[in-house]
Design a protein around this motif. Structure first.
Motif, mmCIF file in Angstrom:
data_model
loop_
_atom_site.group_PDB
_atom_site.id
_atom_site.type_symbol
_atom_site.label_atom_id
_atom_site.label_comp_id
_atom_site.label_asym_id
_atom_site.label_seq_id
_atom_site.Cartn_x
_atom_site.Cartn_y
_atom_site.Cartn_z
ATOM 1 N N ARG A 61 19.503 -46.800 -6.356
ATOM 2 C CA ARG A 61 18.624 -46.883 -7.540
ATOM 3 C C ARG A 61 18.718 -48.264 -8.171
ATOM 4 N NH1 ARG A 61 20.790 -42.938 -10.635
ATOM 5 N NH2 ARG A 61 22.181 -44.420 -11.617
ATOM 6 N N ARG A 62 19.946 -48.754 -8.347
ATOM 7 C CA ARG A 62 20.144 -50.067 -8.956
ATOM 8 C C ARG A 62 19.489 -51.158 -8.107
ATOM 9 N NH1 ARG A 62 23.315 -53.676 -7.400
ATOM 10 N NH2 ARG A 62 24.635 -52.254 -6.231
ATOM 11 N N TRP A 65 15.692 -50.956 -8.336
ATOM 12 C CA TRP A 65 15.256 -51.401 -9.658
ATOM 13 C C TRP A 65 15.300 -52.921 -9.765
ATOM 14 C CZ3 TRP A 65 18.710 -53.097 -13.797
ATOM 15 C CH2 TRP A 65 18.053 -53.302 -15.013
ATOM 16 N N GLN A 68 12.351 -54.290 -7.739
ATOM 17 C CA GLN A 68 11.049 -54.101 -8.398
ATOM 18 C C GLN A 68 10.904 -55.040 -9.597
ATOM 19 O OE1 GLN A 68 9.625 -52.699 -5.756
ATOM 20 N NE2 GLN A 68 8.266 -51.743 -7.227
ATOM 21 N N ARG A 69 11.963 -55.224 -10.357
ATOM 22 C CA ARG A 69 11.900 -56.181 -11.485
ATOM 23 C C ARG A 69 11.697 -57.603 -10.966
ATOM 24 N NH1 ARG A 69 13.569 -54.869 -16.872
ATOM 25 N NH2 ARG A 69 13.878 -57.102 -17.061
ATOM 26 N N CYS A 87 18.252 -53.353 -0.193
ATOM 27 C CA CYS A 87 17.699 -52.002 -0.348
ATOM 28 C C CYS A 87 17.847 -51.202 0.940
ATOM 29 C CB CYS A 87 16.230 -52.064 -0.756
ATOM 30 S SG CYS A 87 15.990 -52.558 -2.470
ATOM 31 N N THR A 121 14.423 -41.275 -7.170
ATOM 32 C CA THR A 121 15.041 -42.580 -6.909
ATOM 33 C C THR A 121 14.225 -43.370 -5.888
ATOM 34 O OG1 THR A 121 17.244 -41.770 -7.458
ATOM 35 C CG2 THR A 121 17.119 -43.737 -6.071
ATOM 36 N N ILE A 124 11.026 -45.246 -6.969
ATOM 37 C CA ILE A 124 11.093 -46.548 -7.660
ATOM 38 C C ILE A 124 10.406 -47.610 -6.819
ATOM 39 C CG2 ILE A 124 12.645 -48.381 -8.460
ATOM 40 C CD1 ILE A 124 14.673 -46.183 -9.184
ATOM 41 N N THR A 127 6.593 -48.063 -7.468
ATOM 42 C CA THR A 127 6.072 -48.331 -8.806
ATOM 43 C C THR A 127 5.232 -49.605 -8.823
ATOM 44 O OG1 THR A 127 8.045 -49.567 -9.456
ATOM 45 C CG2 THR A 127 8.016 -47.208 -9.953
ATOM 46 N N ALA A 134 9.050 -50.567 -13.613
ATOM 47 C CA ALA A 134 10.361 -50.509 -12.953
ATOM 48 C C ALA A 134 11.396 -49.858 -13.863
ATOM 49 C CB ALA A 134 10.810 -51.907 -12.538
ATOM 50 N N ASP A 135 11.380 -50.236 -15.140
ATOM 51 C CA ASP A 135 12.332 -49.669 -16.096
ATOM 52 C C ASP A 135 12.094 -48.170 -16.308
ATOM 53 O OD1 ASP A 135 13.435 -52.182 -16.312
ATOM 54 O OD2 ASP A 135 12.637 -52.590 -18.321
ATOM 55 N N ARG A 138 13.282 -46.296 -13.222
ATOM 56 C CA ARG A 138 14.739 -46.245 -13.222
ATOM 57 C C ARG A 138 15.240 -45.201 -14.214
ATOM 58 N NH1 ARG A 138 18.584 -47.739 -16.454
ATOM 59 N NH2 ARG A 138 20.652 -48.200 -15.657
#
Length: 168
Positions: A61-62, A65, A68-69, A87, A121, A124, A127, A134-135, A138
């Motif tokens: 997940r981290r 995220w 994506q950010r 990933c 998860t 994500i 998105t 992204a936020d 998450r």
């Protein structure tokens, strides 16, 4: 003399019967102890599977995220490729604990929570390429993770955390 022989036969028979009964009692006690030890081992393995999966999904997940950010922030293609490789590694790390959990935990509520956690998860990745999206993705995945941990905790606390099948 016949009374002496009869008394001796009864004494021998009583001793043999006592030994047989004591032996059977020991066998049953040993079998019960083996079943209890096996159940304890299964419960320990179930807890490890739950913890390992939660950790692997959290790492994935981290990583998703962050990627994506980074996309939303317009980082270089090289950096996106690095994040994509990370990933892939964290996604692969989910497979083993997910498989172990599915083998060891048969509870429908836990399995539904696992499916939801993994689905949210992995979503994500799909998105929009905005920081807000992204936020939000998450945050939804964190809630699904918390729901999984709660369901697993209830399952383990219920005392039914061992398969109902015959243990060796």
């Amino acid at each position: 003399m016949d009374i002496a022989i009869a008394t001796a036969v009864i004494a021998v028979a009583g001793t043999l019967l006592g030994a047989i009964v004591a032996g059977r009692a020991q066998q049953r006690a040993a079998a019960a102890a083996a079943v209890a030890a096996t159940a304890q081992d299964v419960r320990r393995d179930q807890l490890a599977a739950i913890a390992d999966l939660a950790a692997a999904v959290s790492d994935h997940r981290r990583t998703l995220w962050i990627r994506q950010r980074a996309r939303a922030e317009g980082v270089s293609a090289e950096r996106l490729a690095e994040l994509g490789a990370e990933c892939f590694i964290t996604r692969a790390a989910v497979t083993r604990p997910l498989t172990v959990l599915r083998v060891l935990v048969v509870d429908a509520d836990v399995r539904a929570a696992v499916d939801r956690m993994v689905e949210v998860t992995f979503a994500i990745r799909e998105t929009e390429w905005t920081v807000e999206a992204a936020d939000a993705a998450r945050a939804a995945a964190v809630v699904a993770d918390d729901d999984f941990v709660e369901a697993a905790g209830r399952y383990l606390a219920s005392g039914t955390a061992v398969h109902r099948r015959e243990l060796p």
